[in-house]
Enzyme design. Structure first.
Site, short mmCIF file in Angstrom:
data_model
loop_
_atom_site.label_atom_id
_atom_site.label_comp_id
_atom_site.label_asym_id
_atom_site.label_seq_id
_atom_site.Cartn_x
_atom_site.Cartn_y
_atom_site.Cartn_z
N GLY A 65 32.87 30.04 -70.67
CA GLY A 65 31.47 29.78 -70.36
C GLY A 65 31.00 28.52 -71.05
O GLY A 65 31.69 27.95 -71.90
N ASP A 184 16.81 36.01 -77.70
CA ASP A 184 17.23 35.61 -76.35
C ASP A 184 17.96 36.76 -75.66
O ASP A 184 19.07 36.58 -75.14
CB ASP A 184 18.11 34.37 -76.41
CG ASP A 184 18.23 33.66 -75.05
OD1 ASP A 184 17.39 33.93 -74.16
OD2 ASP A 184 19.15 32.84 -74.89
#
Length: 380
Positions: A65, A184
């Site tokens: 990622g 987050d």
């Protein structure tokens, strides 16, 4: 000939000097990154060479990622141990270095089964490399929105995932010393392992808070559109209740299968899914936004309970939002009740099957006896 020999000698000398410079640079980085202190902690210290070899020099085929901070690569040591290396970008080195050291400070304090574990660090680079356990089944976002995952067909599994995320946040808010605001929470940062158990990840925007403080004034607003606490957006104050709001968004995502930034058209008007979800609860029209087609009556009842929790988490006023401890307890109870109803349902099905088998066995036996006595025709 002499010129060529001298050239070769110069080449060897330059090579030696480069090796000396690289070694000293690594030693300097190690000290500057706190190596002397960190080597006494229970965390593995990797060398730069080890990680480069393990990731095949950070080959793109090993990339898991990418984000604003840099990239994550899969690596192998001795062909068996698999892990994920978080490698920062080269841009804005001073800022990224601060972010990585901050994340390191956070994750070294966490020890929970539903939080991704730090395996080790590399301090020889200018910006430390963080080495995490490798989680094999991707992100919750992928399972909801990209993979058409079979686990999403099970309401029990969806509610189980929600409960495990809640437990991880409860730990961070109530058990960690000092408490941690994740900052987050979103489906991309919720990983699933081979058993589809939750591993909360990415602590780059996390905040440590002292017990006597209830909030932190952020230097800049950080987070992800759709998940950010609206009160944090307007005031710049981040609290543990900011995580509660983001968790409420994840609950809506799990229940509806919709991205939090998506819109639904109703009466010619486009309405954000979060607002539409909240209004459907008020209007008692939850079936308009949730597909109950494969749900049993017991499951529908439990799903509605979870939807009520989501609405409370999404309250615009953070003071009215529940604490994660309360949320985790409620979700755990709903799961236990759902487990109990499934066990009872399976028990009833099993008993029915046994009764049918006994009836069939009795019928067959009686028919056989009647045949032996020259009797035929219906038993009834």
């Amino acid at each position: 000939m002499q010129f060529e020999m001298r050239l070769a000698e110069y080449g060897i000398l330059i090579h030696i000097l480069i090796e000396i410079w690289q070694r000293r640079s690594k030693e300097k980085n190690f000290r500057r990154n706190g190596g002397e202190l960190l080597k006494h902690h229970r965390v593995r210290i990797f060398t730069e060479v080890e990680l480069a070899k393990a990731t095949n020099n950070y080959d793109t085929s090993n990339k898991l990622g990418e984000g604003g901070f840099g990239s994550v690569y899969m690596g192998r040591i001795a062909g068996d141990t698999v892990f994920a290396v978080k490698k920062p970008k080269d841009v804005h080195k001073s800022l990224i270095k601060g972010d990585f050291q901050h994340e390191l400070e956070i994750v070294m304090q966490i020890n929970h089964k539903n939080v991704v574990k730090l395996h080790g660090i590399c301090l020889e680079t200018r910006i430390p490399l963080l080495v995490y356990e490798y989680i094999s089944n991707g992100t919750l976002f992928q399972h909801i929105h990209q993979n058409a995952s079979t686990i999403m067909n099970s309401w029990k599994k969806r509610l189980g995932i929600a409960t495990e995320v809640a437990l991880a946040l409860e730990y961070m808010h109530s058990c960690a010393e000092p408490p941690i605001i994740h900052g987050d929470i979103k489906s991309v940062n919720i990983l699933l392992d081979q058993n589809y158990s939750v591993k909360v990840s990415d602590f780059g925007t996390s905040v440590l808070i002292s017990p006597e403080r209830s909030h932190v004034l952020a230097n800049e607003i950080q987070g992800t559109l759709g998940y950010i606490d609206p009160e944090y957006l307007t005031t710049g104050l981040i609290t543990i209740k900011s995580d509660v709001y983001s968790f409420g968004v994840v609950l809506v995502e799990l229940l509806t299968g919709k991205k939090p930034t998506s819109f639904i058209t109703k009466s010619g008007e486009s309405i954000n899914i979060i607002h539409y979800f909240i209004s459907s609860m008020k209007d008692k029209t939850l079936s308009d936004v949730i597909n109950f087609e494969d749900a049993s009556e017991d499951e529908i009842e439990r799903i509605e309970m979870v939807a009520e929790i989501a609405v409370k988490c999404l309250d615009q006023n953070s003071a009215r939002r529940p604490a994660m401890r309360e949320v985790a307890e409620q979700l755990a109870r709903i799961n236990r009740e759902l487990d109990g109803s499934i066990v009872e349902e399976n028990k009833e099905e099993t008993e029915t099957e046994v009764d049918e088998e006994n009836l069939y066995s009795h019928t067959t036996s009686t028919t056989s006896k009647m045949s032996q006595h020259g009797t035929s025709g219906s038993l009834f």
